[in-house]
Scaffold this motif. Structure first.
Motif, short mmCIF file in Angstrom:
data_model
loop_
_atom_site.label_atom_id
_atom_site.label_comp_id
_atom_site.label_asym_id
_atom_site.label_seq_id
_atom_site.Cartn_x
_atom_site.Cartn_y
_atom_site.Cartn_z
N LYS A 131 26.69 20.00 47.49
CA LYS A 131 26.89 18.78 46.61
C LYS A 131 26.08 19.02 45.29
O LYS A 131 25.94 18.12 44.39
N GLY A 132 25.80 20.32 45.15
CA GLY A 132 25.29 20.50 43.80
C GLY A 132 23.69 20.54 43.79
O GLY A 132 23.01 20.63 42.64
N LEU A 181 23.01 19.88 39.98
CA LEU A 181 23.73 20.67 38.94
C LEU A 181 25.38 20.28 39.03
O LEU A 181 25.76 19.93 40.35
N LYS A 182 26.04 20.45 38.15
CA LYS A 182 27.42 20.09 38.27
C LYS A 182 28.15 21.62 38.26
O LYS A 182 29.56 21.65 38.55
N TRP A 183 27.46 22.59 38.21
CA TRP A 183 28.03 23.87 38.22
C TRP A 183 27.11 24.84 38.73
O TRP A 183 26.00 25.01 38.16
N ILE A 184 27.47 25.65 39.76
CA ILE A 184 26.64 26.85 40.41
C ILE A 184 27.52 27.95 40.55
O ILE A 184 28.77 27.97 40.89
N ALA A 185 27.11 29.03 39.86
CA ALA A 185 27.92 30.44 39.77
C ALA A 185 27.59 31.17 40.76
O ALA A 185 26.14 31.63 40.78
N PRO A 187 28.40 35.45 42.60
CA PRO A 187 29.41 36.49 42.09
C PRO A 187 30.74 36.43 42.50
O PRO A 187 31.85 36.66 41.88
N GLU A 188 30.97 35.27 43.66
CA GLU A 188 32.22 35.04 44.26
C GLU A 188 33.05 33.91 43.81
O GLU A 188 34.40 34.09 43.77
N PHE A 189 32.24 32.98 43.30
CA PHE A 189 32.77 31.81 43.16
C PHE A 189 32.07 30.82 41.97
O PHE A 189 31.03 31.09 41.77
N ASN A 190 32.69 29.83 41.55
CA ASN A 190 32.10 28.70 40.77
C ASN A 190 32.34 27.49 41.42
O ASN A 190 33.53 26.90 41.65
N TYR A 191 31.29 27.07 41.85
CA TYR A 191 31.16 25.59 42.46
C TYR A 191 31.14 24.43 41.48
O TYR A 191 30.06 24.63 40.63
N ARG A 192 31.95 23.65 41.32
CA ARG A 192 31.82 22.43 40.12
C ARG A 192 31.99 21.23 41.11
O ARG A 192 32.74 20.97 41.95
N TRP A 193 31.15 20.21 40.58
CA TRP A 193 31.34 19.10 41.04
C TRP A 193 31.57 17.71 40.05
O TRP A 193 31.12 18.29 38.72
#
Length: 193
Positions: A131-132, A181-185, A187-193
């Motif tokens: 959920k960020g 957070l609305k964005w967690i990076a 090395p493999e992914f960009n998680y955005r909420w």
């Protein structure tokens, strides 16, 4: 599971990564993020120097400098306990060790950038969930520093957490002061909420 237990478990996972795994992760993170940051030109970007098994930032720092971004590092605020300032960082910046044993620029008030003038802030974290939600080291420095930003819903800076994929957990127990957070990076992914 309690926050301290999650912190201990995830820090052990993070610290168990080999030097080769850490180097490869830092290179992958750079590749992942440089493409994402292409729309930003000559941005003011705050990030941190790696400590305690955190995802390496040196590759990213070099790439951002090569793209002519202005970089800033956190400095523990000398008067406001528990807060951070962000100071200009260049290859030859005089550095010192803070009370936690972390390198930071030697305080120079003329090189401090107000938080609302930053375009992007990269934050370290110990764990994150789907959920960020972000779990830090427990000092609350980023949560306190960013609280006004979230309460007033500023458009910038964009705040991006950096982590290894092994730092992701199903669900974090949250407190009222935690800043999601609305964005967690990774090395493999960009998680955005």
């Amino acid at each position: 599971m309690k926050r301290d237990e999650i912190r201990d478990l995830v820090r052990k996972k993070r610290n168990a990564l080999t030097q080769t795994e850490q180097k490869n992760a830092a290179k992958q993170l750079k590749v992942n993020l440089i493409q994402q940051l292409k729309p930003y030109k000559n941005a003011k970007i705050a990030l941190y120097l790696t400590n305690d098994g955190e995802l390496g930032t040196s590759e990213l720092i070099q790439a951002l400098q090569a793209e002519n971004h202005s970089l800033f590092l956190p400095v523990i605020h000398p008067f406001s306990k528990g807060y951070l300032l962000f100071q200009k960082y260049e290859k030859n910046s005089p550095m010192t060790t803070n009370r936690y044993g972390i390198f930071e620029p030697k305080l120079n008030c003329s090189q401090i950038c107000p938080i609302e003038q930053l375009d992007i802030i990269f934050t370290p974290l110990v764990a994150f969930d789907e959920k960020g939600n972000r779990l830090g080291m427990g000092g609350g420095f980023y949560d306190r520093t960013l609280a006004k930003y979230y309460q007033e819903q500023w458009q910038k800076p964009i705040v991006i957490g950096l982590a290894h994929e092994c730092q992701k957990v199903a669900l974090l127990p949250c407190e009222s002061w935690d800043i999601p957070l609305k964005w967690i990076a990774t090395p493999e992914f960009n998680y955005r909420w």
